[in-house]
Design a protein around this motif. Structure first.
Motif, PDB file in Angstrom:
ATOM      1  N   ASP A  37      46.693  28.425  30.320  1.00  0.00           N
ATOM      2  CA  ASP A  37      47.649  29.373  30.836  1.00  0.00           C
ATOM      3  C   ASP A  37      47.848  28.803  32.379  1.00  0.00           C
ATOM      4  O   ASP A  37      49.239  29.032  32.723  1.00  0.00           O
ATOM      5  CB  ASP A  37      46.893  30.773  30.834  1.00  0.00           C
ATOM      6  N   LEU A  38      46.889  28.345  33.077  1.00  0.00           N
ATOM      7  CA  LEU A  38      47.194  27.746  34.359  1.00  0.00           C
ATOM      8  C   LEU A  38      48.289  26.519  34.363  1.00  0.00           C
ATOM      9  O   LEU A  38      49.084  26.502  34.960  1.00  0.00           O
ATOM     10  CB  LEU A  38      46.076  27.335  35.058  1.00  0.00           C
ATOM     11  N   LYS A  39      48.152  25.634  33.156  1.00  0.00           N
ATOM     12  CA  LYS A  39      49.079  24.724  33.119  1.00  0.00           C
ATOM     13  C   LYS A  39      50.547  24.993  32.846  1.00  0.00           C
ATOM     14  O   LYS A  39      51.624  24.586  33.315  1.00  0.00           O
ATOM     15  CB  LYS A  39      48.523  23.785  31.941  1.00  0.00           C
ATOM     16  N   LEU A  40      50.459  26.066  31.757  1.00  0.00           N
ATOM     17  CA  LEU A  40      51.909  26.695  31.421  1.00  0.00           C
ATOM     18  C   LEU A  40      52.490  27.423  32.792  1.00  0.00           C
ATOM     19  O   LEU A  40      53.609  27.241  32.860  1.00  0.00           O
ATOM     20  CB  LEU A  40      51.668  27.697  30.448  1.00  0.00           C
ATOM     21  N   LEU A  41      51.520  28.227  33.728  1.00  0.00           N
ATOM     22  CA  LEU A  41      52.353  28.605  34.956  1.00  0.00           C
ATOM     23  C   LEU A  41      52.806  27.525  35.855  1.00  0.00           C
ATOM     24  O   LEU A  41      53.640  27.727  36.480  1.00  0.00           O
ATOM     25  CB  LEU A  41      50.941  29.541  35.636  1.00  0.00           C
ATOM     26  N   LYS A  42      51.806  26.432  35.816  1.00  0.00           N
ATOM     27  CA  LYS A  42      52.255  25.452  36.888  1.00  0.00           C
ATOM     28  C   LYS A  42      53.555  24.959  36.237  1.00  0.00           C
ATOM     29  O   LYS A  42      54.642  24.463  37.141  1.00  0.00           O
ATOM     30  CB  LYS A  42      51.033  24.198  36.757  1.00  0.00           C
ATOM     31  N   LEU A  43      53.670  24.422  35.168  1.00  0.00           N
ATOM     32  CA  LEU A  43      54.767  24.114  34.505  1.00  0.00           C
ATOM     33  C   LEU A  43      56.200  24.878  34.763  1.00  0.00           C
ATOM     34  O   LEU A  43      57.354  24.396  35.075  1.00  0.00           O
ATOM     35  CB  LEU A  43      54.815  23.661  33.036  1.00  0.00           C
ATOM     36  N   ARG A  44      55.773  26.322  34.624  1.00  0.00           N
ATOM     37  CA  ARG A  44      57.188  27.238  34.739  1.00  0.00           C
ATOM     38  C   ARG A  44      57.457  27.292  36.223  1.00  0.00           C
ATOM     39  O   ARG A  44      58.436  27.251  36.684  1.00  0.00           O
ATOM     40  CB  ARG A  44      56.546  28.547  34.474  1.00  0.00           C
ATOM     41  N   LEU A  45      56.495  27.268  37.182  1.00  0.00           N
ATOM     42  CA  LEU A  45      56.794  27.129  38.626  1.00  0.00           C
ATOM     43  C   LEU A  45      57.525  25.776  39.039  1.00  0.00           C
ATOM     44  O   LEU A  45      58.300  25.959  39.856  1.00  0.00           O
ATOM     45  CB  LEU A  45      55.372  27.333  39.327  1.00  0.00           C
ATOM     46  N   LEU A  47      59.309  24.111  37.063  1.00  0.00           N
ATOM     47  CA  LEU A  47      60.731  24.162  36.490  1.00  0.00           C
ATOM     48  C   LEU A  47      61.649  25.042  37.351  1.00  0.00           C
ATOM     49  O   LEU A  47      62.819  24.765  37.619  1.00  0.00           O
ATOM     50  CB  LEU A  47      60.903  24.267  35.083  1.00  0.00           C
ATOM     51  N   GLU A  48      61.321  26.062  37.640  1.00  0.00           N
ATOM     52  CA  GLU A  48      61.967  27.176  38.525  1.00  0.00           C
ATOM     53  C   GLU A  48      62.071  26.998  39.987  1.00  0.00           C
ATOM     54  O   GLU A  48      63.216  27.446  40.554  1.00  0.00           O
ATOM     55  CB  GLU A  48      61.241  28.517  38.187  1.00  0.00           C
ATOM     56  N   ALA A  49      61.388  26.357  40.527  1.00  0.00           N
ATOM     57  CA  ALA A  49      61.231  25.967  42.002  1.00  0.00           C
ATOM     58  C   ALA A  49      62.209  25.106  42.683  1.00  0.00           C
ATOM     59  O   ALA A  49      62.735  25.621  43.876  1.00  0.00           O
ATOM     60  CB  ALA A  49      59.881  25.552  42.297  1.00  0.00           C
ATOM     61  N   GLY A  50      62.669  24.168  41.844  1.00  0.00           N
ATOM     62  CA  GLY A  50      63.635  23.417  42.495  1.00  0.00           C
ATOM     63  C   GLY A  50      63.085  21.996  43.102  1.00  0.00           C
ATOM     64  O   GLY A  50      61.726  21.866  43.051  1.00  0.00           O
ATOM     65  N   ASP A  51      63.763  21.605  43.754  1.00  0.00           N
ATOM     66  CA  ASP A  51      63.406  20.208  44.384  1.00  0.00           C
ATOM     67  C   ASP A  51      62.682  20.298  45.742  1.00  0.00           C
ATOM     68  O   ASP A  51      61.821  19.473  46.240  1.00  0.00           O
ATOM     69  CB  ASP A  51      64.438  19.310  44.575  1.00  0.00           C
ATOM     70  N   TYR A  52      63.159  21.300  46.342  1.00  0.00           N
ATOM     71  CA  TYR A  52      62.393  21.617  47.703  1.00  0.00           C
ATOM     72  C   TYR A  52      61.189  22.537  47.849  1.00  0.00           C
ATOM     73  O   TYR A  52      60.719  22.842  49.021  1.00  0.00           O
ATOM     74  CB  TYR A  52      63.425  22.065  48.744  1.00  0.00           C
ATOM     75  N   ALA A  53      60.771  23.010  46.816  1.00  0.00           N
ATOM     76  CA  ALA A  53      59.646  24.118  46.848  1.00  0.00           C
ATOM     77  C   ALA A  53      58.135  23.201  46.763  1.00  0.00           C
ATOM     78  O   ALA A  53      58.431  22.069  46.242  1.00  0.00           O
ATOM     79  CB  ALA A  53      59.563  24.825  45.685  1.00  0.00           C
ATOM     80  N   PRO A  54      57.210  23.713  47.359  1.00  0.00           N
ATOM     81  CA  PRO A  54      56.001  23.048  47.437  1.00  0.00           C
ATOM     82  C   PRO A  54      55.374  22.889  46.211  1.00  0.00           C
ATOM     83  O   PRO A  54      55.534  24.024  45.205  1.00  0.00           O
ATOM     84  CB  PRO A  54      55.117  23.787  48.330  1.00  0.00           C
ATOM     85  N   MET A  55      54.789  21.720  45.584  1.00  0.00           N
ATOM     86  CA  MET A  55      54.094  21.533  44.295  1.00  0.00           C
ATOM     87  C   MET A  55      52.713  22.078  44.476  1.00  0.00           C
ATOM     88  O   MET A  55      52.130  21.532  45.350  1.00  0.00           O
ATOM     89  CB  MET A  55      54.328  20.131  43.986  1.00  0.00           C
ATOM     90  N   PHE A  56      52.370  22.844  43.477  1.00  0.00           N
ATOM     91  CA  PHE A  56      50.885  23.205  43.397  1.00  0.00           C
ATOM     92  C   PHE A  56      50.273  22.390  42.515  1.00  0.00           C
ATOM     93  O   PHE A  56      50.692  21.771  41.481  1.00  0.00           O
ATOM     94  CB  PHE A  56      50.665  24.763  42.739  1.00  0.00           C
ATOM     95  N   SER A  57      48.999  21.841  42.669  1.00  0.00           N
ATOM     96  CA  SER A  57      47.843  21.124  41.970  1.00  0.00           C
ATOM     97  C   SER A  57      47.556  22.208  41.059  1.00  0.00           C
ATOM     98  O   SER A  57      47.238  23.493  41.578  1.00  0.00           O
ATOM     99  CB  SER A  57      46.799  20.257  42.721  1.00  0.00           C
ATOM    100  N   LEU A  58      46.829  21.951  40.024  1.00  0.00           N
ATOM    101  CA  LEU A  58      45.920  22.783  39.188  1.00  0.00           C
ATOM    102  C   LEU A  58      44.785  23.673  40.053  1.00  0.00           C
ATOM    103  O   LEU A  58      44.792  24.891  39.932  1.00  0.00           O
ATOM    104  CB  LEU A  58      45.451  22.328  37.968  1.00  0.00           C
ATOM    105  N   PRO A  59      44.092  22.784  40.759  1.00  0.00           N
ATOM    106  CA  PRO A  59      43.020  23.716  41.564  1.00  0.00           C
ATOM    107  C   PRO A  59      43.683  24.616  42.409  1.00  0.00           C
ATOM    108  O   PRO A  59      43.056  25.631  42.847  1.00  0.00           O
ATOM    109  CB  PRO A  59      42.320  22.604  42.245  1.00  0.00           C
ATOM    110  N   ALA A  60      44.606  24.199  43.222  1.00  0.00           N
ATOM    111  CA  ALA A  60      45.195  25.129  43.978  1.00  0.00           C
ATOM    112  C   ALA A  60      45.801  26.287  43.505  1.00  0.00           C
ATOM    113  O   ALA A  60      45.610  27.289  44.166  1.00  0.00           O
ATOM    114  CB  ALA A  60      46.342  24.287  44.852  1.00  0.00           C
ATOM    115  N   LEU A  61      46.664  26.095  42.528  1.00  0.00           N
ATOM    116  CA  LEU A  61      47.073  27.117  41.693  1.00  0.00           C
ATOM    117  C   LEU A  61      45.959  28.166  41.273  1.00  0.00           C
ATOM    118  O   LEU A  61      46.025  29.589  41.287  1.00  0.00           O
ATOM    119  CB  LEU A  61      47.881  26.770  40.539  1.00  0.00           C
TER     120      LEU A  61
END
Length: 89
Positions: A37-45, A47-61
């Motif tokens: 579920d965390l991996k799916l949430l990370k993938l969705r975030l 894809l929806e965030a765009g190029d300038y949004a911060p990227m979350f790692s799985l531990p940070a998420l």
């Protein structure tokens, strides 16, 4: 007169205060469903965030999700019986 040397005491180990350093040193092991579920949430975030949004790692998420859940659970519950409005006439 000859002095007798006392045996030296062993040094006590210094105890570390986990709160003093600002880190609490806890490990949480997640089951496969939670990691999926965390991996799916990370993938969705991502894809929806765009190029300038911060990227979350799985531990940070995971930390962020746990922190949000704790804040939600620790939030004070409303107490309607302590309502200060005067309804009596």
């Amino acid at each position: 007169m000859k002095k007798i040397a006392r045996p030296k005491r062993p040094k006590r180990p210094k105890l570390k205060n986990p709160l003093a350093a600002g880190k609490a040193g806890m490990s949480i092991h997640l089951d496969e469903d939670c990691v999926r579920d965390l991996k799916l949430l990370k993938l969705r975030l991502d894809l929806e965030a765009g190029d300038y949004a911060p990227m979350f790692s799985l531990p940070a998420l995971a930390r962020h999700a746990i922190r949000k859940w704790c804040n939600h659970v620790a939030a004070p519950l409303p107490r309607p019986w302590e309502d200060q409005t005067d309804t009596e006439v």
